[in-house]
Scaffold this active site. Structure first.
Site, PDB file in Angstrom:
ATOM      1  N   TRP A  21       0.818  -1.220   0.000  1.00 50.09           N
ATOM      2  CA  TRP A  21       0.000   0.000   0.000  1.00 50.09           C
ATOM      3  C   TRP A  21       0.853   1.271   0.000  1.00 50.09           C
ATOM      4  CZ3 TRP A  21      -1.994   3.106   4.564  1.00 50.09           C
ATOM      5  CH2 TRP A  21      -2.927   4.063   4.135  1.00 50.09           C
ATOM      6  N   GLN A  27       5.029   5.598  -4.232  1.00 52.51           N
ATOM      7  CA  GLN A  27       6.025   6.348  -3.464  1.00 52.51           C
ATOM      8  C   GLN A  27       7.456   5.924  -3.792  1.00 52.51           C
ATOM      9  OE1 GLN A  27       5.489   5.735   0.742  1.00 52.51           O
ATOM     10  NE2 GLN A  27       7.001   7.269   1.333  1.00 52.51           N
ATOM     11  N   TYR A  54      -4.574  -0.318  -4.883  1.00 51.56           N
ATOM     12  CA  TYR A  54      -3.255   0.254  -4.584  1.00 51.56           C
ATOM     13  C   TYR A  54      -2.638   0.806  -5.863  1.00 51.56           C
ATOM     14  CZ  TYR A  54      -3.654  -2.140  -0.037  1.00 51.56           C
ATOM     15  OH  TYR A  54      -4.079  -2.579   1.203  1.00 51.56           O
ATOM     16  N   GLN A 180      -9.002  -8.718   7.644  1.00 57.06           N
ATOM     17  CA  GLN A 180      -7.808  -7.848   7.647  1.00 57.06           C
ATOM     18  C   GLN A 180      -8.165  -6.499   8.286  1.00 57.06           C
ATOM     19  OE1 GLN A 180      -4.859  -5.809   4.439  1.00 57.06           O
ATOM     20  NE2 GLN A 180      -4.994  -8.021   4.317  1.00 57.06           N
ATOM     21  N   PRO A 211       0.693  -1.691  11.528  1.00 58.09           N
ATOM     22  CA  PRO A 211       1.177  -1.924  12.899  1.00 58.09           C
ATOM     23  C   PRO A 211       1.902  -0.707  13.467  1.00 58.09           C
ATOM     24  CG  PRO A 211       2.565  -3.065  11.297  1.00 58.09           C
ATOM     25  CD  PRO A 211       1.355  -2.579  10.554  1.00 58.09           C
ATOM     26  N   LYS A 220       8.638   9.476  14.080  1.00 61.34           N
ATOM     27  CA  LYS A 220       9.149  10.414  13.058  1.00 61.34           C
ATOM     28  C   LYS A 220       8.287  11.659  12.907  1.00 61.34           C
ATOM     29  CE  LYS A 220       9.308   8.234   9.141  1.00 61.34           C
ATOM     30  NZ  LYS A 220       9.230   7.153   8.134  1.00 61.34           N
ATOM     31  N   ARG A 230       5.647   9.228   4.405  1.00 63.72           N
ATOM     32  CA  ARG A 230       4.306   8.931   3.888  1.00 63.72           C
ATOM     33  C   ARG A 230       3.363  10.124   4.048  1.00 63.72           C
ATOM     34  NH1 ARG A 230       1.031   3.547   5.527  1.00 63.72           N
ATOM     35  NH2 ARG A 230       2.786   2.690   4.357  1.00 63.72           N
ATOM     36  N   GLN A 296      14.399   0.145   6.595  1.00 58.93           N
ATOM     37  CA  GLN A 296      13.227   0.074   7.494  1.00 58.93           C
ATOM     38  C   GLN A 296      12.784  -1.371   7.661  1.00 58.93           C
ATOM     39  OE1 GLN A 296      10.305   2.483   5.531  1.00 58.93           O
ATOM     40  NE2 GLN A 296      11.185   4.426   6.208  1.00 58.93           N
ATOM     41  N   ASN A 300      12.678  -3.597  10.989  1.00 61.47           N
ATOM     42  CA  ASN A 300      11.402  -4.106  11.506  1.00 61.47           C
ATOM     43  C   ASN A 300      11.388  -5.626  11.661  1.00 61.47           C
ATOM     44  OD1 ASN A 300      10.774  -1.443  11.346  1.00 61.47           O
ATOM     45  ND2 ASN A 300       9.294  -1.631   9.683  1.00 61.47           N
TER      46      ASN A 300
HETATM   47  P1  NDP Z   1       2.870   0.640   8.864  1.00 59.65           P
HETATM   48  O1  NDP Z   1       1.900   1.203   9.819  1.00 59.65           O
HETATM   49  O2  NDP Z   1       3.944  -0.214   9.405  1.00 59.65           O
HETATM   50  O3  NDP Z   1       3.483   1.867   8.045  1.00 59.65           O
HETATM   51  C1  NDP Z   1       4.525   1.631   7.128  1.00 59.65           C
HETATM   52  C2  NDP Z   1       5.254   2.928   6.857  1.00 59.65           C
HETATM   53  O4  NDP Z   1       5.883   3.428   8.040  1.00 59.65           O
HETATM   54  C3  NDP Z   1       6.385   2.734   5.862  1.00 59.65           C
HETATM   55  O5  NDP Z   1       5.957   2.748   4.535  1.00 59.65           O
HETATM   56  C4  NDP Z   1       7.314   3.871   6.229  1.00 59.65           C
HETATM   57  O6  NDP Z   1       6.778   5.078   5.680  1.00 59.65           O
HETATM   58  C5  NDP Z   1       7.190   3.925   7.753  1.00 59.65           C
HETATM   59  N1  NDP Z   1       8.162   3.029   8.409  1.00 59.65           N
HETATM   60  C6  NDP Z   1       8.113   1.667   8.487  1.00 59.65           C
HETATM   61  N2  NDP Z   1       9.152   1.202   9.187  1.00 59.65           N
HETATM   62  C7  NDP Z   1       9.882   2.261   9.581  1.00 59.65           C
HETATM   63  C8  NDP Z   1      11.060   2.394  10.330  1.00 59.65           C
HETATM   64  N3  NDP Z   1      11.689   1.338  10.848  1.00 59.65           N
HETATM   65  N4  NDP Z   1      11.539   3.650  10.542  1.00 59.65           N
HETATM   66  C9  NDP Z   1      10.907   4.727  10.040  1.00 59.65           C
HETATM   67  N5  NDP Z   1       9.785   4.663   9.307  1.00 59.65           N
HETATM   68  C10 NDP Z   1       9.263   3.429   9.077  1.00 59.65           C
HETATM   69  O7  NDP Z   1       2.142  -0.281   7.772  1.00 59.65           O
HETATM   70  P2  NDP Z   1       1.209   0.106   6.526  1.00 59.65           P
HETATM   71  O8  NDP Z   1       0.291   1.211   6.865  1.00 59.65           O
HETATM   72  O9  NDP Z   1       2.067   0.237   5.322  1.00 59.65           O
HETATM   73  O10 NDP Z   1       0.351  -1.209   6.411  1.00 59.65           O
HETATM   74  C11 NDP Z   1       1.004  -2.440   6.047  1.00 59.65           C
HETATM   75  C12 NDP Z   1       0.252  -3.123   4.932  1.00 59.65           C
HETATM   76  O11 NDP Z   1      -1.077  -3.414   5.365  1.00 59.65           O
HETATM   77  C13 NDP Z   1       0.035  -2.292   3.654  1.00 59.65           C
HETATM   78  O12 NDP Z   1       1.164  -2.301   2.816  1.00 59.65           O
HETATM   79  C14 NDP Z   1      -1.137  -3.026   3.029  1.00 59.65           C
HETATM   80  O13 NDP Z   1      -0.700  -4.211   2.397  1.00 59.65           O
HETATM   81  C15 NDP Z   1      -1.961  -3.382   4.262  1.00 59.65           C
HETATM   82  N6  NDP Z   1      -3.019  -2.381   4.493  1.00 59.65           N
HETATM   83  C16 NDP Z   1      -4.322  -2.805   4.374  1.00 59.65           C
HETATM   84  C17 NDP Z   1      -5.364  -1.938   4.543  1.00 59.65           C
HETATM   85  C18 NDP Z   1      -6.761  -2.444   4.423  1.00 59.65           C
HETATM   86  O14 NDP Z   1      -7.698  -1.633   4.395  1.00 59.65           O
HETATM   87  N7  NDP Z   1      -6.960  -3.730   4.326  1.00 59.65           N
HETATM   88  C19 NDP Z   1      -5.140  -0.493   4.836  1.00 59.65           C
HETATM   89  C20 NDP Z   1      -3.737  -0.157   4.971  1.00 59.65           C
HETATM   90  C21 NDP Z   1      -2.745  -1.070   4.814  1.00 59.65           C
HETATM   91  P3  NDP Z   1       7.665   6.306   5.136  1.00 59.65           P
HETATM   92  O15 NDP Z   1       9.041   5.838   4.904  1.00 59.65           O
HETATM   93  O16 NDP Z   1       6.970   6.710   3.913  1.00 59.65           O
HETATM   94  O17 NDP Z   1       7.582   7.362   6.179  1.00 59.65           O
END
Ligand code: NDP
Length: 327
Positions: A21, A27, A54, A180, A211, A220, A230, A296, A300
């Protein structure tokens, strides 16, 4: 890596999984997407999450090209899609959960992902305009045709999931096996309370999203919105409003500083602690990670080792901080 049973289904899913996503097709560039998927697979992650919506289908195109080139055995990974939001079209029946759109979106996802079947196919949201039996029947038929192996829901209420099971029972259809939902230290009610009766019967599995609350739980955003993150991404202003402009955000940012201190105290990082906290919940089948950078994701993955640092005492402290703030 370790593997968990997806609810009462026979499927084994890695405790950490990886999703596309916002990042894939949007991005980040394709070479970074490739590195991310390979890093995930090499770490034992076996589930890659995607959706028609997506990047308007482009996230599936990017993932499909990587999977095709990877040479990985199809039996060694699971790939999902989700139907509801549609892609570019905005005519009637180009979104939602009608039989027409569920089937057409499945065909489109198979083509974009370049696979013969989807391991998991989700109804991305409930659709009150479509009789639930029509959606259940469409999912069942796709399973019978071998185009989908398991189906599930995303962000459905417990009552809606129960209604789907009742229809499937009555009509002798394949049941949904997974939900989910969002789950993190600031978003807990549905997974911990509303779905509680569903884990034993019918045996709901959960593939939880965000998560890190889209990065909030990395700390951040505690001093504004840095470039390249993001919440600074054009088109995601709504997400910034959702996470940083609602009443109560100051309390959450202060909580993040306290949680960061706990993470430091037990010898892990804030993101690893927040992900490990999700893993502590036995009703979570897998935690879907998101990342825009390989570093990242590498960090993680350390959440697996952080789980044992979350002693009952640490869990109580986290509960005291997050409990009153969480939705
Ligand atoms: P997170 O809440 O873990 O956010 C991920 C984002 O956080 C990254 O893209 C990055 O963003 C930042 N990040 C992650 N790790 C680190 C780190 N160690 N240090 C600093 N920044 C970090 O998860 P998502 O929101 O991406 O959700 C995970 C997956 O869940 C999605 O990819 C999708 O497959 C699914 N999803 C499903 C939904 C649904 O409605 N069913 C809705 C949303 C997600 P950045 O670098 O850009 O700041």
């Amino acid at each position: 890596m370790h593997y968990r049973q997806l609810g009462k289904s026979g499927l084994k899913v890695s405790a950490l999984s990886f999703g596309a996503w916002v990042t894939f097709g949007k991005q980040i560039g394709d070479p970074v997407a490739r590195q991310l998927l390979h890093t995930a697979y090499d770490a034992g992650i076996n589930f890659f999450d995607n959706a028609e919506a997506y990047a308007d289908g482009q996230a599936e195109v990017v993932m499909g090209a990587i999977l095709k080139k990877s040479g990985w055995r199809r039996s060694s990974y699971l790939v999902s899609s989700k139907v509801f939001f549609g892609t570019v079209g905005d005519r009637p029946n180009e979104d939602g959960l009608s039989r027409k759109h569920v089937v057409e979106a499945c065909h489109d996802a198979l083509r974009r992902l370049q696979v013969d079947y989807l391991d998991l196919y989700y109804c991305h949201r409930p659709d009150p305009t479509v009789p639930i039996g029509e959606t259940c029947r469409a999912m069942h038929d796709l399973i019978v045709q071998g185009k989908v192996l398991y189906w599930g829901t995303s962000e459905w209420s417990a009552a809606q999931i129960e209604a789907a099971h009742a229809v499937c029972d009555r009509l002798g259809l394949h049941h949904p096996v997974v939900e989910q939902p969002q789950y993190n230290l600031f978003h807990r009610q549905r997974v911990e309370k509303e779905y509680a009766p569903l884990y034993r019967s019918p045996g709901l599995g959960t593939t939880i999203w965000s998560p890190l609350a889209s990065g909030l739980l990395t700390g951040k955003y505690n001093k504004g919105v840095p470039e390249g993150t993001r919440l600074s991404t054009p088109g995601l202003e709504w997400l910034q409003d959702e996470l940083l402009k609602k009443p109560g955000v100051e309390g959450k940012l202060a909580a993040i500083s306290r949680i960061a201190a706990i993470a430091k105290g037990v010898g892990t990082t804030l993101p690893c602690l927040a992900i490990a906290w999700c893993l502590k919940n036995p009703n979570v089948s897998t935690v879907i990670l998101g990342a825009s950078k390989v570093e990242q994701l590498s960090e993680n993955l350390g959440a697996l080792d952080a789980v044992e640092k979350l002693t009952p005492q640490v869990m109580r402290e986290l509960d005291t901080i997050s409990g009153p703030l969480a939705d």
